[in-house]
Design a protein around this motif. Structure first.
Motif, PDB file in Angstrom:
ATOM      1  N   LEU A 127      40.189  93.607  50.537  1.00 49.25           N
ATOM      2  CA  LEU A 127      41.151  92.820  51.296  1.00 49.25           C
ATOM      3  C   LEU A 127      42.554  92.923  50.705  1.00 49.25           C
ATOM      4  O   LEU A 127      43.540  93.068  51.428  1.00 49.25           O
ATOM      5  CB  LEU A 127      40.700  91.360  51.345  1.00 49.25           C
ATOM      6  CG  LEU A 127      41.471  90.463  52.308  1.00 49.25           C
ATOM      7  CD1 LEU A 127      41.327  90.950  53.737  1.00 49.25           C
ATOM      8  CD2 LEU A 127      40.989  89.021  52.183  1.00 49.25           C
ATOM      9  N   ARG A 128      42.663  92.853  49.376  1.00 47.69           N
ATOM     10  CA  ARG A 128      43.976  92.965  48.737  1.00 47.69           C
ATOM     11  C   ARG A 128      44.609  94.321  49.007  1.00 47.69           C
ATOM     12  O   ARG A 128      45.807  94.424  49.307  1.00 47.69           O
ATOM     13  CB  ARG A 128      43.855  92.730  47.231  1.00 47.69           C
ATOM     14  CG  ARG A 128      43.768  91.283  46.832  1.00 47.69           C
ATOM     15  CD  ARG A 128      45.067  90.519  47.116  1.00 47.69           C
ATOM     16  NE  ARG A 128      46.172  91.032  46.310  1.00 47.69           N
ATOM     17  CZ  ARG A 128      47.312  91.481  46.800  1.00 47.69           C
ATOM     18  NH1 ARG A 128      47.528  91.502  48.108  1.00 47.69           N
ATOM     19  NH2 ARG A 128      48.274  91.903  45.997  1.00 47.69           N
ATOM     20  N   ALA A 129      43.806  95.379  48.887  1.00 39.54           N
ATOM     21  CA  ALA A 129      44.330  96.717  49.137  1.00 39.54           C
ATOM     22  C   ALA A 129      44.765  96.867  50.592  1.00 39.54           C
ATOM     23  O   ALA A 129      45.790  97.494  50.892  1.00 39.54           O
ATOM     24  CB  ALA A 129      43.280  97.770  48.784  1.00 39.54           C
ATOM     25  N   ALA A 130      44.007  96.269  51.517  1.00 38.53           N
ATOM     26  CA  ALA A 130      44.359  96.330  52.936  1.00 38.53           C
ATOM     27  C   ALA A 130      45.678  95.611  53.204  1.00 38.53           C
ATOM     28  O   ALA A 130      46.484  96.056  54.034  1.00 38.53           O
ATOM     29  CB  ALA A 130      43.233  95.722  53.772  1.00 38.53           C
ATOM     30  N   GLN A 131      45.922  94.505  52.504  1.00 35.72           N
ATOM     31  CA  GLN A 131      47.197  93.791  52.660  1.00 35.72           C
ATOM     32  C   GLN A 131      48.367  94.685  52.223  1.00 35.72           C
ATOM     33  O   GLN A 131      49.411  94.708  52.879  1.00 35.72           O
ATOM     34  CB  GLN A 131      47.192  92.505  51.840  1.00 35.72           C
ATOM     35  CG  GLN A 131      46.355  91.380  52.430  1.00 35.72           C
ATOM     36  CD  GLN A 131      46.401  90.138  51.563  1.00 35.72           C
ATOM     37  OE1 GLN A 131      46.011  90.166  50.390  1.00 35.72           O
ATOM     38  NE2 GLN A 131      46.873  89.040  52.126  1.00 35.72           N
ATOM     39  N   VAL A 132      48.193  95.403  51.123  1.00 33.35           N
ATOM     40  CA  VAL A 132      49.261  96.283  50.645  1.00 33.35           C
ATOM     41  C   VAL A 132      49.490  97.431  51.628  1.00 33.35           C
ATOM     42  O   VAL A 132      50.633  97.785  51.918  1.00 33.35           O
ATOM     43  CB  VAL A 132      48.917  96.844  49.248  1.00 33.35           C
ATOM     44  CG1 VAL A 132      49.971  97.845  48.801  1.00 33.35           C
ATOM     45  CG2 VAL A 132      48.818  95.707  48.240  1.00 33.35           C
ATOM     46  N   ARG A 133      48.417  97.998  52.153  1.00 34.69           N
ATOM     47  CA  ARG A 133      48.569  99.097  53.121  1.00 34.69           C
ATOM     48  C   ARG A 133      49.321  98.620  54.362  1.00 34.69           C
ATOM     49  O   ARG A 133      50.178  99.334  54.900  1.00 34.69           O
ATOM     50  CB  ARG A 133      47.203  99.654  53.512  1.00 34.69           C
ATOM     51  CG  ARG A 133      47.285 100.895  54.413  1.00 34.69           C
ATOM     52  CD  ARG A 133      45.902 101.455  54.713  1.00 34.69           C
ATOM     53  NE  ARG A 133      45.984 102.724  55.416  1.00 34.69           N
ATOM     54  CZ  ARG A 133      45.987 102.871  56.728  1.00 34.69           C
ATOM     55  NH1 ARG A 133      45.942 101.786  57.510  1.00 34.69           N
ATOM     56  NH2 ARG A 133      46.056 104.075  57.285  1.00 34.69           N
ATOM     57  N   ALA A 134      49.012  97.412  54.810  1.00 34.60           N
ATOM     58  CA  ALA A 134      49.706  96.860  55.974  1.00 34.60           C
ATOM     59  C   ALA A 134      51.190  96.671  55.669  1.00 34.60           C
ATOM     60  O   ALA A 134      52.059  97.016  56.478  1.00 34.60           O
ATOM     61  CB  ALA A 134      49.072  95.540  56.390  1.00 34.60           C
ATOM     62  N   ALA A 135      51.497  96.129  54.478  1.00 32.64           N
ATOM     63  CA  ALA A 135      52.898  95.921  54.101  1.00 32.64           C
ATOM     64  C   ALA A 135      53.645  97.237  53.991  1.00 32.64           C
ATOM     65  O   ALA A 135      54.810  97.341  54.389  1.00 32.64           O
ATOM     66  CB  ALA A 135      52.964  95.163  52.775  1.00 32.64           C
ATOM     67  N   ALA A 136      52.978  98.272  53.457  1.00 32.95           N
ATOM     68  CA  ALA A 136      53.613  99.586  53.320  1.00 32.95           C
ATOM     69  C   ALA A 136      53.906 100.210  54.674  1.00 32.95           C
ATOM     70  O   ALA A 136      54.830 101.027  54.811  1.00 32.95           O
ATOM     71  CB  ALA A 136      52.727 100.517  52.493  1.00 32.95           C
ATOM     72  N   ALA A 137      53.124  99.830  55.681  1.00 31.30           N
ATOM     73  CA  ALA A 137      53.344 100.328  57.039  1.00 31.30           C
ATOM     74  C   ALA A 137      54.361  99.477  57.802  1.00 31.30           C
ATOM     75  O   ALA A 137      54.638  99.738  58.978  1.00 31.30           O
ATOM     76  CB  ALA A 137      52.025 100.366  57.809  1.00 31.30           C
ATOM     77  N   GLY A 138      54.904  98.441  57.146  1.00 31.52           N
ATOM     78  CA  GLY A 138      55.902  97.596  57.784  1.00 31.52           C
ATOM     79  C   GLY A 138      55.315  96.521  58.670  1.00 31.52           C
ATOM     80  O   GLY A 138      56.020  95.926  59.482  1.00 31.52           O
ATOM     81  N   ARG A 139      54.008  96.240  58.507  1.00 32.39           N
ATOM     82  CA  ARG A 139      53.360  95.220  59.311  1.00 32.39           C
ATOM     83  C   ARG A 139      53.195  93.927  58.521  1.00 32.39           C
ATOM     84  O   ARG A 139      53.155  93.944  57.301  1.00 32.39           O
ATOM     85  CB  ARG A 139      51.982  95.701  59.791  1.00 32.39           C
ATOM     86  CG  ARG A 139      52.056  96.670  60.955  1.00 32.39           C
ATOM     87  CD  ARG A 139      50.665  97.066  61.451  1.00 32.39           C
ATOM     88  NE  ARG A 139      50.098  98.152  60.645  1.00 32.39           N
ATOM     89  CZ  ARG A 139      49.115  98.007  59.773  1.00 32.39           C
ATOM     90  NH1 ARG A 139      48.593  96.807  59.572  1.00 32.39           N
ATOM     91  NH2 ARG A 139      48.646  99.032  59.105  1.00 32.39           N
ATOM     92  N   THR A 140      53.059  92.825  59.238  1.00 35.15           N
ATOM     93  CA  THR A 140      52.861  91.517  58.602  1.00 35.15           C
ATOM     94  C   THR A 140      51.413  91.054  58.744  1.00 35.15           C
ATOM     95  O   THR A 140      51.106  89.903  58.437  1.00 35.15           O
ATOM     96  CB  THR A 140      53.781  90.465  59.239  1.00 35.15           C
ATOM     97  OG1 THR A 140      53.512  90.394  60.661  1.00 35.15           O
ATOM     98  CG2 THR A 140      55.249  90.823  59.020  1.00 35.15           C
ATOM     99  N   PHE A 141      50.540  91.922  59.212  1.00 38.60           N
ATOM    100  CA  PHE A 141      49.138  91.560  59.405  1.00 38.60           C
ATOM    101  C   PHE A 141      48.257  92.766  59.098  1.00 38.60           C
ATOM    102  O   PHE A 141      48.688  93.922  59.192  1.00 38.60           O
ATOM    103  CB  PHE A 141      48.891  91.088  60.842  1.00 38.60           C
ATOM    104  CG  PHE A 141      49.278  92.116  61.885  1.00 38.60           C
ATOM    105  CD1 PHE A 141      48.344  93.024  62.375  1.00 38.60           C
ATOM    106  CD2 PHE A 141      50.591  92.188  62.363  1.00 38.60           C
ATOM    107  CE1 PHE A 141      48.705  93.982  63.321  1.00 38.60           C
ATOM    108  CE2 PHE A 141      50.951  93.141  63.306  1.00 38.60           C
ATOM    109  CZ  PHE A 141      50.012  94.041  63.785  1.00 38.60           C
ATOM    110  N   VAL A 142      46.998  92.488  58.746  1.00 38.42           N
ATOM    111  CA  VAL A 142      46.022  93.533  58.405  1.00 38.42           C
ATOM    112  C   VAL A 142      45.196  93.878  59.642  1.00 38.42           C
ATOM    113  O   VAL A 142      44.832  92.988  60.429  1.00 38.42           O
ATOM    114  CB  VAL A 142      45.097  93.059  57.267  1.00 38.42           C
ATOM    115  CG1 VAL A 142      44.043  94.118  56.940  1.00 38.42           C
ATOM    116  CG2 VAL A 142      45.913  92.727  56.026  1.00 38.42           C
ATOM    117  N   THR A 143      44.888  95.145  59.806  1.00 39.75           N
ATOM    118  CA  THR A 143      44.071  95.603  60.927  1.00 39.75           C
ATOM    119  C   THR A 143      42.755  96.196  60.410  1.00 39.75           C
ATOM    120  O   THR A 143      42.640  96.532  59.220  1.00 39.75           O
ATOM    121  CB  THR A 143      44.798  96.684  61.744  1.00 39.75           C
ATOM    122  OG1 THR A 143      44.855  97.897  60.972  1.00 39.75           O
ATOM    123  CG2 THR A 143      46.200  96.239  62.119  1.00 39.75           C
ATOM    124  N   PRO A 144      41.758  96.369  61.284  1.00 36.56           N
ATOM    125  CA  PRO A 144      40.513  97.024  60.866  1.00 36.56           C
ATOM    126  C   PRO A 144      40.736  98.431  60.328  1.00 36.56           C
ATOM    127  O   PRO A 144      40.006  98.879  59.438  1.00 36.56           O
ATOM    128  CB  PRO A 144      39.685  97.052  62.158  1.00 36.56           C
ATOM    129  CG  PRO A 144      40.204  95.915  62.968  1.00 36.56           C
ATOM    130  CD  PRO A 144      41.673  95.851  62.677  1.00 36.56           C
TER     131      PRO A 144
END
Length: 332
Positions: A265-282
């Motif tokens: 979950l933590r890694a997914a949050q970082v990936r979302a932030a790196a993509a410029g998103r404010t939310f995590v996706t599947p």
């Protein structure tokens, strides 16, 4: 819970945009390490998730160079430890020395006291020395003679190991493997990337030539912002379903623990932030499931003989566990 999760300061707005800062780090590392954008991105995702990284691959592919490039791109202290069979735990953590003049014991910190610690060929040290990393990777501190000593924050361990030359090595136990948020491989570069590597070498650009692009204060602030990335309740359930599915696979002797769920979950949050998103996706979860979870799984002896590994198990789980309908429309 991997290192740093409990030590992340209360979220404040970062002085720079996270996606821009993340990309600047990728670009800086790739000035030396060519053709490895995905590997570099995974390594930096691990860094900003507050975890530790294990890089496993054959010699000559840039494992140590990647670790050194990341350290050089950060305005932070960096120590490299060459693990050998005769390395002692005190060579890693430090030692308490008695000073006769002052009639006091003084602690002399070891090389683990740095923001970035490169543990080169970690599987060449004895299990006793390997275990010296356990507490500091988990708790962010070492205990010597009963006294706790915190390491700097942010704190990032990058360990490398060679899976081919096994003479004189000691396999990392499951307890220590579980301390690494990710395990990745470098892989061979493609033709164009290898040509670019030769050109870079000829031009004389080295790791020492890299300039820092982020300070430790900026790093800490950016790490804090990633914890604010929104995760829906449905996505929480999806992560749990994926991890729990590894515990019921017949071809696995041991599935992933809740620590794996937290790390994913933590890694997914970082990936979302790196993509410029404010939310995590599947798709964030799927993209990171193998590097985050595969090394935490233990196949049965029969499965291992048949070449079935943790990565195969994760792919099988991802194919079997459906994405909740509420998340089906959320893309990467």
């Amino acid at each position: 819970m991997p290192t740093g999760y409990s030590r992340i300061p209360a979220g404040e707005a970062a002085p720079v945009d996270f996606a821009a800062a993340f990309q600047s780090l990728v670009d800086n590392v790739e000035l030396v390490l060519r053709g490895k954008t995905e590997v570099v991105s995974l390594a930096l995702t691990c860094l900003f998730a507050g975890g530790h990284l294990l890089i496993e691959d054959v010699p000559g592919l840039g494992k140590t160079s990647l670790a050194r490039c990341i350290a050089a791109s950060l305005d932070a202290s960096c120590h490299r430890i060459q693990f050998t069979p005769d390395l002692l735990p005190s060579d890693v953590t430090g030692v308490t020395v008695y000073r006769q003049g002052s009639n006091k014991f003084t602690f002399h910190p070891g090389p683990v006291f740095a923001h970035v610690v490169v543990a080169d060929e970690v599987n060449r040290a004895s299990p006793k020395t390997q275990s010296a990393l356990l507490e500091v990777m988990e708790e962010g501190r070492v205990t010597v003679d009963g006294e706790p000593h915190p390491v700097p924050w942010p704190f990032f361990v990058v360990a490398t190991q060679n899976p081919v030359d096994m003479d004189g090595t000691y396999a990392l136990p499951e307890a220590q493997l579980d301390r690494f948020l990710m395990r990745i491989g470098m892989g061979y570069p493609d033709r164009a990337a290898e040509v670019a590597i030769l050109r870079t070498r000829q031009s004389g650009l080295r790791v020492e030539d890299l300039s820092p692009v982020l300070s430790t204060a900026e790093m800490a602030s950016l790490i804090a912002t990633t914890t604010q990335i929104h995760v829906s309740d449905t996505l929480h359930e999806y992560v749990v379903d994926v991890v729990a599915a590894t515990r019921s696979l017949a071809r696995l002797r041991l599935g992933a623990s809740p620590r794996g769920s937290i790390a994913l979950l933590r890694a997914a949050q970082v990936r979302a932030a790196a993509a410029g998103r404010t939310f995590v996706t599947p798709d964030d979860v799927k993209a990171l499931a193998v590097p985050v979870l595969a090394h935490r799984l233990i196949p049965t002896a029969d499965s291992e003989l048949r070449g079935y590994g943790g990565s195969d198990a994760i792919r099988e789980v991802l194919a079997a566990v459906p994405v909740p309908q509420a998340l089906a429309g959320a893309g990467a």
